[in-house]
Design an enzyme around this catalytic site. Structure first.
Site, PDB file in Angstrom:
ATOM      1  N   GLU A  72     -17.696   3.297   6.612  1.00 56.04           N
ATOM      2  CA  GLU A  72     -16.712   3.573   5.569  1.00 56.04           C
ATOM      3  C   GLU A  72     -16.777   2.448   4.536  1.00 56.04           C
ATOM      4  O   GLU A  72     -16.470   1.300   4.850  1.00 56.04           O
ATOM      5  CB  GLU A  72     -15.307   3.640   6.165  1.00 56.04           C
ATOM      6  CG  GLU A  72     -15.092   4.726   7.184  1.00 56.04           C
ATOM      7  CD  GLU A  72     -14.779   6.065   6.530  1.00 56.04           C
ATOM      8  OE1 GLU A  72     -14.173   6.077   5.450  1.00 56.04           O
ATOM      9  OE2 GLU A  72     -15.152   7.099   7.115  1.00 56.04           O
ATOM     10  N   ASP A 124     -18.087  -7.338   1.411  1.00 54.94           N
ATOM     11  CA  ASP A 124     -18.771  -6.398   0.517  1.00 54.94           C
ATOM     12  C   ASP A 124     -19.660  -5.475   1.341  1.00 54.94           C
ATOM     13  O   ASP A 124     -20.622  -5.918   1.977  1.00 54.94           O
ATOM     14  CB  ASP A 124     -19.594  -7.194  -0.490  1.00 54.94           C
ATOM     15  CG  ASP A 124     -20.215  -6.331  -1.570  1.00 54.94           C
ATOM     16  OD1 ASP A 124     -20.390  -5.114  -1.362  1.00 54.94           O
ATOM     17  OD2 ASP A 124     -20.562  -6.883  -2.633  1.00 54.94           O
ATOM     18  N   ASP A 147     -13.333   2.392  -6.708  1.00 55.70           N
ATOM     19  CA  ASP A 147     -12.822   2.004  -8.017  1.00 55.70           C
ATOM     20  C   ASP A 147     -13.606   2.739  -9.110  1.00 55.70           C
ATOM     21  O   ASP A 147     -14.833   2.639  -9.168  1.00 55.70           O
ATOM     22  CB  ASP A 147     -12.987   0.491  -8.190  1.00 55.70           C
ATOM     23  CG  ASP A 147     -12.188  -0.062  -9.359  1.00 55.70           C
ATOM     24  OD1 ASP A 147     -12.045   0.653 -10.372  1.00 55.70           O
ATOM     25  OD2 ASP A 147     -11.719  -1.207  -9.271  1.00 55.70           O
ATOM     26  N   LYS A 151     -13.350   1.770 -17.901  1.00 60.45           N
ATOM     27  CA  LYS A 151     -13.852   1.302 -19.190  1.00 60.45           C
ATOM     28  C   LYS A 151     -15.375   1.369 -19.224  1.00 60.45           C
ATOM     29  O   LYS A 151     -16.045   0.993 -18.257  1.00 60.45           O
ATOM     30  CB  LYS A 151     -13.378  -0.116 -19.464  1.00 60.45           C
ATOM     31  CG  LYS A 151     -11.864  -0.237 -19.619  1.00 60.45           C
ATOM     32  CD  LYS A 151     -11.439  -1.663 -19.909  1.00 60.45           C
ATOM     33  CE  LYS A 151      -9.919  -1.760 -20.069  1.00 60.45           C
ATOM     34  NZ  LYS A 151      -9.464  -3.141 -20.332  1.00 60.45           N
ATOM     35  N   ASP A 183     -10.745  10.927  -7.640  1.00 65.58           N
ATOM     36  CA  ASP A 183      -9.795  11.679  -8.444  1.00 65.58           C
ATOM     37  C   ASP A 183      -9.955  11.346  -9.928  1.00 65.58           C
ATOM     38  O   ASP A 183      -9.061  11.597 -10.725  1.00 65.58           O
ATOM     39  CB  ASP A 183      -8.356  11.425  -7.984  1.00 65.58           C
ATOM     40  CG  ASP A 183      -7.915   9.980  -8.167  1.00 65.58           C
ATOM     41  OD1 ASP A 183      -8.783   9.109  -8.391  1.00 65.58           O
ATOM     42  OD2 ASP A 183      -6.704   9.708  -8.085  1.00 65.58           O
ATOM     43  N   THR A 215      -4.832  10.983   2.148  1.00 60.26           N
ATOM     44  CA  THR A 215      -4.154   9.707   2.332  1.00 60.26           C
ATOM     45  C   THR A 215      -2.962   9.595   1.383  1.00 60.26           C
ATOM     46  O   THR A 215      -2.804  10.376   0.448  1.00 60.26           O
ATOM     47  CB  THR A 215      -5.123   8.543   2.064  1.00 60.26           C
ATOM     48  OG1 THR A 215      -5.501   8.571   0.676  1.00 60.26           O
ATOM     49  CG2 THR A 215      -6.351   8.646   2.946  1.00 60.26           C
ATOM     50  N   ARG A 216      -2.155   8.567   1.611  1.00 57.93           N
ATOM     51  CA  ARG A 216      -1.024   8.313   0.720  1.00 57.93           C
ATOM     52  C   ARG A 216      -1.498   8.030  -0.697  1.00 57.93           C
ATOM     53  O   ARG A 216      -0.885   8.479  -1.667  1.00 57.93           O
ATOM     54  CB  ARG A 216      -0.200   7.149   1.256  1.00 57.93           C
ATOM     55  CG  ARG A 216       0.624   7.488   2.491  1.00 57.93           C
ATOM     56  CD  ARG A 216       1.254   6.251   3.103  1.00 57.93           C
ATOM     57  NE  ARG A 216       0.234   5.385   3.690  1.00 57.93           N
ATOM     58  CZ  ARG A 216       0.478   4.209   4.257  1.00 57.93           C
ATOM     59  NH1 ARG A 216       1.723   3.758   4.288  1.00 57.93           N
ATOM     60  NH2 ARG A 216      -0.476   3.481   4.777  1.00 57.93           N
ATOM     61  N   PHE A 217      -2.595   7.288  -0.824  1.00 57.93           N
ATOM     62  CA  PHE A 217      -3.151   6.997  -2.142  1.00 57.93           C
ATOM     63  C   PHE A 217      -3.555   8.292  -2.841  1.00 57.93           C
ATOM     64  O   PHE A 217      -3.248   8.504  -4.019  1.00 57.93           O
ATOM     65  CB  PHE A 217      -4.367   6.077  -1.985  1.00 57.93           C
ATOM     66  CG  PHE A 217      -5.122   5.844  -3.261  1.00 57.93           C
ATOM     67  CD1 PHE A 217      -4.735   4.850  -4.143  1.00 57.93           C
ATOM     68  CD2 PHE A 217      -6.230   6.623  -3.586  1.00 57.93           C
ATOM     69  CE1 PHE A 217      -5.427   4.640  -5.335  1.00 57.93           C
ATOM     70  CE2 PHE A 217      -6.930   6.423  -4.761  1.00 57.93           C
ATOM     71  CZ  PHE A 217      -6.519   5.424  -5.640  1.00 57.93           C
ATOM     72  N   GLU A 218      -4.244   9.168  -2.112  1.00 57.35           N
ATOM     73  CA  GLU A 218      -4.666  10.432  -2.706  1.00 57.35           C
ATOM     74  C   GLU A 218      -3.468  11.298  -3.069  1.00 57.35           C
ATOM     75  O   GLU A 218      -3.452  11.937  -4.133  1.00 57.35           O
ATOM     76  CB  GLU A 218      -5.570  11.188  -1.735  1.00 57.35           C
ATOM     77  CG  GLU A 218      -6.056  12.526  -2.265  1.00 57.35           C
ATOM     78  CD  GLU A 218      -6.955  13.258  -1.289  1.00 57.35           C
ATOM     79  OE1 GLU A 218      -7.367  14.387  -1.604  1.00 57.35           O
ATOM     80  OE2 GLU A 218      -7.250  12.705  -0.213  1.00 57.35           O
TER      81      GLU A 218
END
Length: 237
Positions: A72, A124, A147, A151, A183, A215-218
């Site tokens: 992951e 990383d 991420d 920009k 997203d 997920t909560r983020f999604e």
């Protein structure tokens, strides 16, 4: 042990933005107690993983068994990783996360859920793949909501670009899969183009697979009206 290391001039650009966040008592305790048992550092030799004689990651020693391995990339707070690993105990899961709160949160989940098929790496993920993972050794690689670097001047930092995709594909077994979810519509379009351009990968945009939990983020993005795109490609040779 837990420090952020700045990129060196000769190293590839990072695909994530280092940030510091407070850990709190529970997560600090999880790092102290559980990281030595279930975690390792990509960069710090004091917390290095077990290695084979040729210096590669010794997954049999790390997990205590030999099983198909899923990596992951950027596991976030770990809720998706924990849920998928619990539903798929026949595979081992290596969550690689650069931000300590996510590392600690996943360690808390592993203890709470009694999961034995997950290990956590701090650092990383691309550096780990380059230096420590054998070619053709991975069953799957996941990158959920990397991420988007929106920009234009930062697009070179995106995870899904040709050289990174080539690295991931090389580490996959033939038949192994690379699953990306985002997203950010423009990033999804670019990612689809990059993945399609690799002649050794086949696949593309798919409906959200049932095995990938929301997920909560999604969910926050969905509540804001963001459309989520899943892309799954398979190494064909």
């Amino acid at each position: 042990m837990f420090t952020h290391r700045a990129s060196r001039p000769h190293e590839p650009l990072r695909t994530f933005h280092p940030r510091r966040s407070p850990l709190g008592r529970d997560r600090t305790d999880a790092l102290d107690r559980l990281f030595p048992r279930w975690g390792f550092s990509v960069d710090d030799e004091r917390a290095a993983p077990p290695r084979t004689p040729d210096g590669l990651l010794d997954t049999a020693a790390l997990f205590g068994r030999t099983a198909p391995l899923v990596v992951e990339i950027g596991s976030g707070m770990g809720d998706a990783t924990a849920a998928m690993a619990a539903a798929d105990p026949g595979r081992d899961w290596l969550a690689v996360e650069a931000h300590l709160p996510g590392v600690a949160a996943l360690l808390v989940l592993l203890e709470r859920e009694g999961l034995t098929n997950v290990r956590v790496a701090h650092g990383d993920a691309l550096r780990l793949l380059r230096a420590s993972v054998a070619p053709g050794s991975l069953d799957a690689v996941h990158a959920f909501f990397p991420d988007p670097w929106p920009k234009a001047r930062h697009h070179k930092r995106r995870l899904v670009q040709s050289d990174h995709v080539a690295l991931v594909r090389d580490r996959l077994r033939v038949g192994g899969t690379f699953h990306v979810a985002t997203d950010w519509a423009e990033y999804a379009e670019q990612a689809a183009e990059v993945l399609a351009a690799d002649p050794d990968l086949d696949g593309g945009v798919v409906p959200r697979p049932a095995h990938r939990p929301v997920t909560r983020f999604e969910q926050r993005g969905l509540d804001l009206g963001h459309a989520v795109t899943d892309l799954i490609v398979r190494r064909v040779r």
